[in-house]
Enzyme design. Structure first.
Site, PDB file in Angstrom:
ATOM      1  N   HIS A 104     170.072  68.542  44.756  1.00  0.00           N
ATOM      2  CA  HIS A 104     170.557  68.721  46.329  1.00  0.00           C
ATOM      3  C   HIS A 104     170.189  67.689  46.997  1.00  0.00           C
ATOM      4  O   HIS A 104     169.063  67.583  47.717  1.00  0.00           O
ATOM      5  CB  HIS A 104     170.026  70.042  46.755  1.00  0.00           C
ATOM      6  CG  HIS A 104     170.771  71.446  46.461  1.00  0.00           C
ATOM      7  ND1 HIS A 104     172.021  71.875  46.789  1.00  0.00           N
ATOM      8  CD2 HIS A 104     170.424  72.149  45.508  1.00  0.00           C
ATOM      9  CE1 HIS A 104     172.367  73.133  46.110  1.00  0.00           C
ATOM     10  NE2 HIS A 104     171.413  73.197  45.468  1.00  0.00           N
ATOM     11  N   GLU A 126     171.602  66.773  50.025  1.00  0.00           N
ATOM     12  CA  GLU A 126     171.638  67.125  51.184  1.00  0.00           C
ATOM     13  C   GLU A 126     170.470  67.730  51.823  1.00  0.00           C
ATOM     14  O   GLU A 126     169.952  67.731  52.838  1.00  0.00           O
ATOM     15  CB  GLU A 126     172.771  67.772  51.599  1.00  0.00           C
ATOM     16  CG  GLU A 126     172.588  69.582  51.094  1.00  0.00           C
ATOM     17  CD  GLU A 126     172.807  69.842  49.764  1.00  0.00           C
ATOM     18  OE1 GLU A 126     172.780  68.743  48.879  1.00  0.00           O
ATOM     19  OE2 GLU A 126     172.771  70.945  49.360  1.00  0.00           O
ATOM     20  N   CYS A 176     175.541  71.052  42.788  1.00  0.00           N
ATOM     21  CA  CYS A 176     175.024  72.274  42.216  1.00  0.00           C
ATOM     22  C   CYS A 176     176.109  73.162  41.867  1.00  0.00           C
ATOM     23  O   CYS A 176     176.801  72.826  40.826  1.00  0.00           O
ATOM     24  CB  CYS A 176     174.100  73.110  43.283  1.00  0.00           C
ATOM     25  SG  CYS A 176     173.140  74.273  42.785  1.00  0.00           S
TER      26      CYS A 176
END
Lengths: 226, 92
Positions: A195, A197, A87
């Site tokens: 993302h 994660e 990002c």
């Protein structure tokens, strides 16, 4: 010794703990490194986490590029070490010229915060080696400036060299050629807007980010625990 | 000498401008018709110390390329003015 992953935190970065948590859960050792550090502490991989580095002032990544920690990161990247920007980290990597192109404001000026489907279009990169080409991965996006833009020559080169590693199944932000993630010519530096994660546990609605995070650890030369 | 600098950063022709497009779409709703080609940019002003105008201009050019603009998507136009007039001018 466990593989060490440097998770980079600029003032305004806000995803470093999420990234560190996943790195740890996968059996590696995360170390959060603040932007004013002149070293990445002998890390085996670098992840530049998302957020708003230096408030995104001027342009996202424009000021972060000059933070002291970028010098050892550029050196590490040039030496072939795996460097992933998520990002805002992707924006930093383009501003630092480690990746081509730029990330513009989203088409129709919309902040997009939602789950999206990504298609793995190359698994020859530090971020996608453990995935299958054609595999669909579901994970969140959360950005205002994720509209990937580059010259037509750069785009042709990215396509010819198979460097678009991830594409959106449905383009959420106006990115040229539905690009969600690209790598450099050496394939060790990768940037993506989504993302991984945040798609790392069933409780979060998807675990599809784990295959990408595992790929980073593989690139770091790690025996991976999960 | 101190020079006043005005830098205008704008998106390069051909690069989509979502901000400009949104403004353009909003105008008819307010009753303003006939507006087209809206482009949004940034204006940055500062002062710079330099021996002469051309040194100032080349420093500003370099500042713009390295920092104030992203040449992948943006162009800059630079105006350097100020004390140069007083020192260059013959008519003080």
């Amino acid at each position: 010794m466990a593989t060490k992953v440097a998770v980079i935190q600029f003032p305004g970065t806000n995803c470093e703990l999420d990234v560190a948590e996943v790195v740890q859960r996968l059996g590696a050792k995360p170390e959060i490194i603040f932007h004013d550090d002149h070293s990445i502490h002998n890390a085996d991989a670098v992840i530049i986490a998302g957020g708003f580095a230096h408030g995104d002032y001027l342009r996202p990544g424009a000021i972060a590029r000059f933070s002291p920690v970028m010098e050892p990161i550029v050196e590490f990247a040039r030496a072939g070490g795996p460097v992933v920007g998520i990002c805002n980290g992707f924006q930093v990597l383009t501003e630092a010229h480690l990746l081509p192109g730029a990330l513009q404001k989203n088409a129709r000026l919309k902040f997009r915060c939602e789950m999206v489907d990504l298609r793995v279009d190359s698994n020859d990169s530090a971020l996608t080696s453990e995935a299958e080409v054609g595999q669909i991965l579901r994970m969140p996006i959360n950005h205002f400036e994720g509209n990937f833009t580059c010259s037509s020559e750069t785009l042709a080169q990215l396509r010819d060299e198979d460097r678009v590693v991830l594409r959106y199944v449905e383009n959420p932000n106006g990115s040229v050629d539905d690009i969600a993630g690209i790598c450099n010519a050496q394939r060790n530096v990768v940037g993506l807007m989504p993302h991984p994660e945040r798609a790392s546990h069933g409780l979060l609605g998807s675990e599809d980010g784990l295959v990408l995070m595992r790929s980073v650890l593989t690139a770091a030369g790690a025996p991976v625990a999960v | 000498m101190t020079f006043d600098v005005q830098v205008e950063v704008s998106l390069r022709p051909g690069i989509s401008d979502p901000e400009g497009a949104t403004i353009e779409r909003a105008l008819p709703a307010l009753g303003f018709d006939g507006v087209s080609d809206v482009r949004v940019g940034k204006s940055i002003r500062f002062s710079i110390d330099a021996d002469d105008r051309s040194t100032a201009e080349s420093s500003v050019q370099s500042i713009c390329e390295k920092f104030l603009s992203n040449p992948v998507i943006e162009d800059v136009s630079i105006v350097v003015s100020g004390q140069a007039e007083a020192s260059d001018g013959s008519d003080s």
